[in-house]
Design a protein around this motif. Structure first.
Motif, PDB file in Angstrom:
ATOM      1  N   LEU A 157       1.677 -18.083 -11.486  1.00  0.00           N
ATOM      2  CA  LEU A 157       0.422 -17.618 -10.876  1.00  0.00           C
ATOM      3  C   LEU A 157      -0.340 -16.699 -11.830  1.00  0.00           C
ATOM      4  CD1 LEU A 157       1.694 -17.119  -7.230  1.00  0.00           C
ATOM      5  CD2 LEU A 157       0.169 -18.906  -8.048  1.00  0.00           C
ATOM      6  N   MET A 158       0.382 -15.896 -12.598  1.00  0.00           N
ATOM      7  CA  MET A 158      -0.293 -15.059 -13.589  1.00  0.00           C
ATOM      8  C   MET A 158      -0.931 -15.956 -14.651  1.00  0.00           C
ATOM      9  SD  MET A 158      -0.387 -11.979 -12.723  1.00  0.00           S
ATOM     10  CE  MET A 158      -0.902 -11.074 -14.179  1.00  0.00           C
ATOM     11  N   GLY A 159      -0.232 -17.051 -14.996  1.00  0.00           N
ATOM     12  CA  GLY A 159      -0.780 -18.007 -15.961  1.00  0.00           C
ATOM     13  C   GLY A 159      -2.064 -18.626 -15.419  1.00  0.00           C
ATOM     14  N   ARG A 160      -2.023 -19.001 -14.145  1.00  0.00           N
ATOM     15  CA  ARG A 160      -3.199 -19.628 -13.539  1.00  0.00           C
ATOM     16  C   ARG A 160      -4.368 -18.646 -13.453  1.00  0.00           C
ATOM     17  NH1 ARG A 160      -2.761 -22.068  -7.544  1.00  0.00           N
ATOM     18  NH2 ARG A 160      -2.805 -19.865  -6.980  1.00  0.00           N
ATOM     19  N   SER A 161      -4.054 -17.357 -13.297  1.00  0.00           N
ATOM     20  CA  SER A 161      -5.114 -16.361 -13.092  1.00  0.00           C
ATOM     21  C   SER A 161      -6.085 -16.300 -14.267  1.00  0.00           C
ATOM     22  CB  SER A 161      -4.509 -14.979 -12.856  1.00  0.00           C
ATOM     23  OG  SER A 161      -3.956 -14.490 -14.047  1.00  0.00           O
ATOM     24  N   GLU A 162      -5.605 -16.747 -15.454  1.00  0.00           N
ATOM     25  CA  GLU A 162      -6.482 -16.662 -16.632  1.00  0.00           C
ATOM     26  C   GLU A 162      -7.741 -17.507 -16.486  1.00  0.00           C
ATOM     27  OE1 GLU A 162      -3.928 -17.361 -20.006  1.00  0.00           O
ATOM     28  OE2 GLU A 162      -2.697 -15.644 -19.366  1.00  0.00           O
ATOM     29  N   ASP A 163      -7.633 -18.636 -15.784  1.00  0.00           N
ATOM     30  CA  ASP A 163      -8.865 -19.428 -15.638  1.00  0.00           C
ATOM     31  C   ASP A 163      -9.166 -19.892 -14.215  1.00  0.00           C
ATOM     32  OD1 ASP A 163      -7.286 -21.991 -17.638  1.00  0.00           O
ATOM     33  OD2 ASP A 163      -6.895 -21.362 -15.593  1.00  0.00           O
ATOM     34  N   SER A 164      -8.386 -19.452 -13.215  1.00  0.00           N
ATOM     35  CA  SER A 164      -8.635 -19.958 -11.853  1.00  0.00           C
ATOM     36  C   SER A 164      -9.868 -19.328 -11.208  1.00  0.00           C
ATOM     37  CB  SER A 164      -7.429 -19.691 -10.941  1.00  0.00           C
ATOM     38  OG  SER A 164      -7.316 -18.313 -10.631  1.00  0.00           O
ATOM     39  N   GLY A 165     -10.173 -18.110 -11.602  1.00  0.00           N
ATOM     40  CA  GLY A 165     -11.286 -17.403 -10.953  1.00  0.00           C
ATOM     41  C   GLY A 165     -10.951 -17.023  -9.522  1.00  0.00           C
ATOM     42  N   ARG A 166      -9.671 -17.171  -9.105  1.00  0.00           N
ATOM     43  CA  ARG A 166      -9.308 -16.875  -7.719  1.00  0.00           C
ATOM     44  C   ARG A 166      -9.068 -15.387  -7.550  1.00  0.00           C
ATOM     45  NH1 ARG A 166      -5.138 -21.237  -5.227  1.00  0.00           N
ATOM     46  NH2 ARG A 166      -4.440 -19.343  -4.170  1.00  0.00           N
ATOM     47  N   SER A 167      -9.706 -14.853  -6.493  1.00  0.00           N
ATOM     48  CA  SER A 167      -9.618 -13.407  -6.257  1.00  0.00           C
ATOM     49  C   SER A 167      -8.195 -12.965  -5.921  1.00  0.00           C
ATOM     50  CB  SER A 167     -10.568 -13.023  -5.122  1.00  0.00           C
ATOM     51  OG  SER A 167     -10.289 -13.831  -3.991  1.00  0.00           O
ATOM     52  N   ASP A 168      -7.350 -13.938  -5.488  1.00  0.00           N
ATOM     53  CA  ASP A 168      -5.991 -13.555  -5.086  1.00  0.00           C
ATOM     54  C   ASP A 168      -4.955 -13.816  -6.183  1.00  0.00           C
ATOM     55  OD1 ASP A 168      -6.259 -16.302  -4.825  1.00  0.00           O
ATOM     56  OD2 ASP A 168      -5.166 -16.441  -2.938  1.00  0.00           O
ATOM     57  N   ASP A 169      -5.413 -14.234  -7.371  1.00  0.00           N
ATOM     58  CA  ASP A 169      -4.486 -14.438  -8.493  1.00  0.00           C
ATOM     59  C   ASP A 169      -4.492 -13.211  -9.399  1.00  0.00           C
ATOM     60  OD1 ASP A 169      -3.485 -16.910  -7.776  1.00  0.00           O
ATOM     61  OD2 ASP A 169      -4.757 -18.061  -9.136  1.00  0.00           O
ATOM     62  N   SER A 170      -4.052 -12.077  -8.891  1.00  0.00           N
ATOM     63  CA  SER A 170      -3.927 -10.897  -9.748  1.00  0.00           C
ATOM     64  C   SER A 170      -2.577 -10.256  -9.449  1.00  0.00           C
ATOM     65  CB  SER A 170      -5.046  -9.904  -9.469  1.00  0.00           C
ATOM     66  OG  SER A 170      -4.833  -9.319  -8.207  1.00  0.00           O
ATOM     67  N   ASP A 171      -2.073  -9.516 -10.410  1.00  0.00           N
ATOM     68  CA  ASP A 171      -0.718  -8.957 -10.356  1.00  0.00           C
ATOM     69  C   ASP A 171      -0.320  -8.430  -8.959  1.00  0.00           C
ATOM     70  OD1 ASP A 171       1.489  -7.290 -10.635  1.00  0.00           O
ATOM     71  OD2 ASP A 171       1.050  -6.889 -12.737  1.00  0.00           O
ATOM     72  N   GLU A 172      -1.066  -7.443  -8.486  1.00  0.00           N
ATOM     73  CA  GLU A 172      -0.702  -6.779  -7.230  1.00  0.00           C
ATOM     74  C   GLU A 172      -0.793  -7.731  -6.026  1.00  0.00           C
ATOM     75  OE1 GLU A 172      -2.594  -3.352  -4.383  1.00  0.00           O
ATOM     76  OE2 GLU A 172      -3.468  -3.688  -6.362  1.00  0.00           O
ATOM     77  N   ILE A 173      -1.847  -8.552  -6.034  1.00  0.00           N
ATOM     78  CA  ILE A 173      -2.058  -9.464  -4.886  1.00  0.00           C
ATOM     79  C   ILE A 173      -1.016 -10.588  -4.891  1.00  0.00           C
ATOM     80  CG2 ILE A 173      -3.733 -10.992  -3.729  1.00  0.00           C
ATOM     81  CD1 ILE A 173      -4.460  -8.009  -3.654  1.00  0.00           C
ATOM     82  N   ILE A 174      -0.643 -11.045  -6.066  1.00  0.00           N
ATOM     83  CA  ILE A 174       0.396 -12.095  -6.126  1.00  0.00           C
ATOM     84  C   ILE A 174       1.692 -11.552  -5.528  1.00  0.00           C
ATOM     85  CG2 ILE A 174       1.904 -13.417  -7.688  1.00  0.00           C
ATOM     86  CD1 ILE A 174      -0.582 -13.678  -9.566  1.00  0.00           C
ATOM     87  N   ARG A 175       2.040 -10.310  -5.881  1.00  0.00           N
ATOM     88  CA  ARG A 175       3.270  -9.709  -5.327  1.00  0.00           C
ATOM     89  C   ARG A 175       3.180  -9.629  -3.797  1.00  0.00           C
ATOM     90  NH1 ARG A 175       6.246  -8.159  -9.572  1.00  0.00           N
ATOM     91  NH2 ARG A 175       5.082  -7.605 -11.454  1.00  0.00           N
ATOM     92  N   ARG A 176       2.005  -9.269  -3.304  1.00  0.00           N
ATOM     93  CA  ARG A 176       1.861  -9.191  -1.845  1.00  0.00           C
ATOM     94  C   ARG A 176       1.999 -10.573  -1.207  1.00  0.00           C
ATOM     95  NH1 ARG A 176      -3.064  -6.192   0.035  1.00  0.00           N
ATOM     96  NH2 ARG A 176      -1.867  -4.397  -0.624  1.00  0.00           N
ATOM     97  N   ARG A 177       1.390 -11.575  -1.839  1.00  0.00           N
ATOM     98  CA  ARG A 177       1.481 -12.936  -1.280  1.00  0.00           C
ATOM     99  C   ARG A 177       2.936 -13.393  -1.205  1.00  0.00           C
ATOM    100  NH1 ARG A 177      -2.243 -15.862  -5.247  1.00  0.00           N
ATOM    101  NH2 ARG A 177      -1.489 -17.758  -4.262  1.00  0.00           N
ATOM    102  N   LEU A 178       3.710 -13.026  -2.228  1.00  0.00           N
ATOM    103  CA  LEU A 178       5.126 -13.419  -2.212  1.00  0.00           C
ATOM    104  C   LEU A 178       5.871 -12.696  -1.079  1.00  0.00           C
ATOM    105  CD1 LEU A 178       5.772 -13.520  -6.084  1.00  0.00           C
ATOM    106  CD2 LEU A 178       5.714 -15.476  -4.524  1.00  0.00           C
ATOM    107  N   GLU A 179       5.522 -11.448  -0.829  1.00  0.00           N
ATOM    108  CA  GLU A 179       6.144 -10.703   0.283  1.00  0.00           C
ATOM    109  C   GLU A 179       5.760 -11.313   1.632  1.00  0.00           C
ATOM    110  OE1 GLU A 179       8.530  -8.455   0.179  1.00  0.00           O
ATOM    111  OE2 GLU A 179       8.433  -8.869  -1.970  1.00  0.00           O
ATOM    112  N   VAL A 180       4.471 -11.600   1.768  1.00  0.00           N
ATOM    113  CA  VAL A 180       3.977 -12.205   3.020  1.00  0.00           C
ATOM    114  C   VAL A 180       4.691 -13.533   3.267  1.00  0.00           C
ATOM    115  CG1 VAL A 180       1.938 -13.320   4.063  1.00  0.00           C
ATOM    116  CG2 VAL A 180       1.730 -11.054   3.025  1.00  0.00           C
ATOM    117  N   TYR A 181       4.879 -14.300   2.195  1.00  0.00           N
ATOM    118  CA  TYR A 181       5.579 -15.584   2.319  1.00  0.00           C
ATOM    119  C   TYR A 181       6.977 -15.361   2.911  1.00  0.00           C
ATOM    120  CZ  TYR A 181       8.353 -19.640   1.168  1.00  0.00           C
ATOM    121  OH  TYR A 181       9.218 -20.700   1.268  1.00  0.00           O
ATOM    122  N   LYS A 182       7.702 -14.393   2.330  1.00  0.00           N
ATOM    123  CA  LYS A 182       9.091 -14.176   2.775  1.00  0.00           C
ATOM    124  C   LYS A 182       9.128 -13.768   4.253  1.00  0.00           C
ATOM    125  CE  LYS A 182      10.428 -12.289  -1.478  1.00  0.00           C
ATOM    126  NZ  LYS A 182      10.939 -11.120  -2.150  1.00  0.00           N
TER     127      LYS A 182
END
Ligand code: B4P
Length: 209
Positions: A134-159
């Motif tokens: 996801l960090m790799g994708r963040s370089e060109d995805s332009g997605r507001s949720d592909d950033s370090d802190e938000i990715i960690r939260r998404r993984l927590e929410v998933y669990k």
């Protein structure tokens, strides 16, 4: 419910997994090969977000924080799309359902049309690899949720909110676990093996390595 008894007039598949497991990537390939319709709630909600409507603004508040969009919003969108679509080859539901509440409501919707979910494909990837992808994708995805802190939260929410669905679908005998650490085409080969086995024998393989 025993999958052997499911009469699948449509091939309805759910592709399930944590953020970055390859759901979107694999769904594109599955719909091409099996002539199915791709329904990604992530894409759908991002489209809503682009519009400056009140609904779009509400959706943005959740996605930007890495939280799940409320069930009632997601379920209403799904209902509108699948209504009357019970004579198609089938759907790949990508990123939906994501909560037990969504899964139960979805089962009720599909029961009404007699078009149940046939197979739930759960793609398993280690957490470190998920984060790196996801960090790799963040370089060109332009997605507001592909950033370090938000990715960690998404993984927590998933669990917390999404992982319990594995037991839900296990109890229905519909889930196949696919090891998703390999390159895209190798993962796709395993998914095809699971789908083809289901199509030929109505058998749900527990795991495909
Ligand atoms: P999604 O759009 O579903 O985003 P995602 O979980 O990140 O998965 P995606 O499909 O995009 O990534 P993929 O694994 O294919 O959801 C985004 C947000 O929308 C959620 O956080 C939530 O807020 C909201 N939402 C969506 N559905 C919802 C619902 N039902 N209820 C409530 N809210 C909902 O790929 C990731 C990266 O990995 C890519 O760069 C890809 O190239 C790479 N990759 C894939 N497979 C690989 C492989 N085998 N090897 C190496 N790299 C690989």
């Amino acid at each position: 419910m025993c999958p052997q008894n499911i009469f699948c007039k449509m091939l309805n598949l759910v592709i399930f997994g944590p953020p970055g497991s390859g759901k979107g990537t694999q769904s594109t390939k599955i719909v091409d090969k099996y002539n199915l319709t791709h329904l990604s709630t992530g894409n759908l909600l991002r489209e809503k977000m682009e519009s400056e409507t009140p609904l779009g603004k509400e959706v943005r508040q959740y996605i930007d924080k890495g939280l799940l969009v409320p069930d009632d919003i997601v379920l209403k969108e799904i209902q509108q799309i699948i209504n009357g679509q019970d004579d198609m080859p089938g759907f790949v539901f990508d990123g939906f359902p994501r909560t037990i509440n969504q899964a139960e409501a979805f089962d009720r919707m599909l029961d009404k049309n007699s078009t149940p979910i046939c197979l739930v494909i759960s793609v398993e990837v280690d957490e470190e690899e998920l984060f790196n992808r996801l960090m790799g994708r963040s370089e060109d995805s332009g997605r507001s949720d592909d950033s370090d802190e938000i990715i960690r939260r998404r993984l927590e929410v998933y669990k917390k909110q999404t992982l319990p669905l594995i037991s839900y679908y296990k109890s229905q005998g519909k889930i196949v676990a696919i090891k998703g650490m390999d390159p895209v085409d190798k993962v796709f080969g395993k998914i095809c093996h699971a789908i083809d086995t289901f199509l030929h024998s109505r058998k749900v393989l527990p795991v495909v390595d």
